[in-house]
Scaffold this motif. Structure first.
Motif: not given
Ligand SMILES: Cc1ncc(COP(=O)(O)O)c(C=O)c1O
Length: 425
Positions: A110-117, A260-262, A199-201, A204-206, A138-142, A232-237
């Motif tokens: 469902n979410t980027g956080s779930e995907a990276t976890m 995720g996202k797009a 890594v966020e290739p 986009a979170n800084m 780099c941000y990979h979720g909460a 590769f955390d491509e949630v943004v890219t």
């Molecule tokens: C690169 C990256 N990975 C993971 C996440 C987490 O995604 P979500 O907010 O859908 O849990 C984000 C959210 O901004 C993100 O930018």
């Protein structure tokens, strides 16, 4: 009193801090949204904003893209949640796999956080190693695996960013400077228990920070040499930088990818994927557990199928146009700031950009942190006043969408000009 203010006061009584995700708050209170269409959002007081936050990058095709809306409306008549498999899920996974050749098998979440976890747990299950390495900023979720900042020790064992986060978990996340492959090499040399490097290739979170030449190639090479997986955390890219994300843009094949996202253009969906031998570790056939009630729900899946098909259909126009518009915005912004004598850096690539008020190039966490964020706050306030909404933080990114017209870009440039004057004061 404005309707937004009234709603904020009401909201504060029932929602912590009055918002449902921290970065949505800014002084003195955020505008509350009534509706959105294309490149714009309208608040509950009837003000219109050109949206350059774009769901933090999710809305590559803008708000309420017609193909997506009409397909979702059709699906609404057939059901919203089955919790039994559908052909739609197979179709979407095939599409993702076609676009991202490294994602031979895909789990929808469902979410980027779930995907990276899930990606990290998979890497640990597959390698039978315990630690992971992430890059500072780099941000990979909460979640606790990645909600980690650099500790003070030489080995950079992470400490939790959050009260309530367990240092027993964070200790297993090592933190390395972004764009510093020498540091990564020396840690991998010392530390033999590294399951994966995530890594966020493009970071986009800084604000926006670009990978320096060879950085991503170096990570690929080093992870292979040390039998660690590359995530590769491509949630943004993903889909934003190309039809095959940053990995296609830079021609690098990671072991696991998160999207995720797009992928859903504003609908709740994310994905994790990789080679068969890694993905087959997932339960029930494998022993790495992952589950969700809403994973693969037909509404999100239909939205994602429409998004991906639309992107694939219009790709030859979409990416060059976005890049041209982004370059025009970035270069006008740079010229105006220079003309006003405001020290600044602009990082930009594809359909993303950010301005930093500093005279040093921004290449990692410490150089991003050194930028004058009070000036950014003024810029944000000025933009808002002139009808342009960007993410309310120096440490986020400005995102363009296909819905931005040339006229919108012109309006944004003019709003930036007026907002920069308030920064100069
Ligand atoms: C690169 C990256 N990975 C993971 C996440 C987490 O995604 P979500 O907010 O859908 O849990 C984000 C959210 O901004 C993100 O930018």
């Amino acid at each position: 009193m404005s309707n937004s203010k009234k709603l904020f006061l009401r909201s504060k009584k029932v929602i912590p801090s009055g918002i449902n995700s921290p970065v949505r708050y800014y002084d003195p209170y955020p505008f509350f949204v009534a509706k959105a269409q294309g490149s714009s959002m309208w608040d509950v007081d009837g003000n219109r904003y050109l949206d350059f936050c774009n769901g933090y990058g999710a809305l590559l095709l803008g708000h309420r893209r017609k193909e997506i809306v009409s397909n979702v409306l059709l699906q609404l008549k057939k059901g919203t949640l089955y919790c039994a498999p559908t052909e739609l899920e197979v179709e979407l996974s095939e599409l993702i796999s076609k676009n991202f050749s490294s994602m031979r098998k895909v789990r929808l979440v469902n979410t980027g956080s779930e995907a990276t976890m899930t990606a990290i747990r998979l890497a640990r299950g597959f390698t039978k190693k315990k630690k992971i390495i992430k890059f500072e900023g780099c941000y990979h979720g909460a979640h606790d695996y990645v909600l980690v900042k650099a500790g003070s020790g030489a080995a950079h064992n992470g400490i939790s960013i959050s009260d309530g986060g367990l240092d027993e978990v964070s200790n297993n996340t090592l933190v390395v400077q972004y764009n510093n492959s020498d540091e990564l090499a020396s840690i991998l040399e010392k530390e033999k228990d590294v399951a994966a490097v995530i890594v966020e290739p493009v970071l986009a979170n800084m604000g926006l920070v670009l990978p320096e030449k060879n950085f991503l190639n170096d990570i690929r090479k080093l992870t292979k040499e040390h039998d660690s997986l590359l995530i590769f955390d491509e949630v943004v890219t993903g889909f934003r930088m190309s039809t095959g994300g940053a990995q296609k843009y830079y021609s690098i094949k990671p072991d696991i990818t998160t999207l995720g996202k797009a992928l859903g253009n504003g609908f709740v969906i994310a994905a994790v994927g990789g080679a068969d031998k890694i993905m087959d570790m997932l339960s029930p056939e494998g022993k790495v557990y992952q589950a969700s009630t809403y994973a693969g729900n037909p509404i999100s899946v239909v939205a994602a199928i429409s998004s991906v098909k639309t992107i694939n259909k219009i790709k030859n126009k979409l990416y060059p146009r976005l890049e041209r518009a982004c370059k025009a915005l970035a270069s006008s912004l740079g010229d105006m700031a220079s003309d006003m004598g405001i020290p600044h850096q602009i990082n930009s690539i594809s359909s993303m950009l950010q301005i930093f008020f500093t005279d040093r190039p921004v290449v990692d966490y410490s150089t991003a942190k050194a930028a004058d964020s009070a000036k950014f706050k003024k810029l944000f306030g000025g933009l808002l006043k002139h009808g342009v909404f960007v993410a309310p933080s120096q440490f986020e990114t400005v995102f363009l969408s296909s819905a931005h017209s040339d006229e919108d870009i012109k309006k944004a440039i003019s709003a930036y000009e007026r907002a920069l004057k308030t920064v100069k004061k």
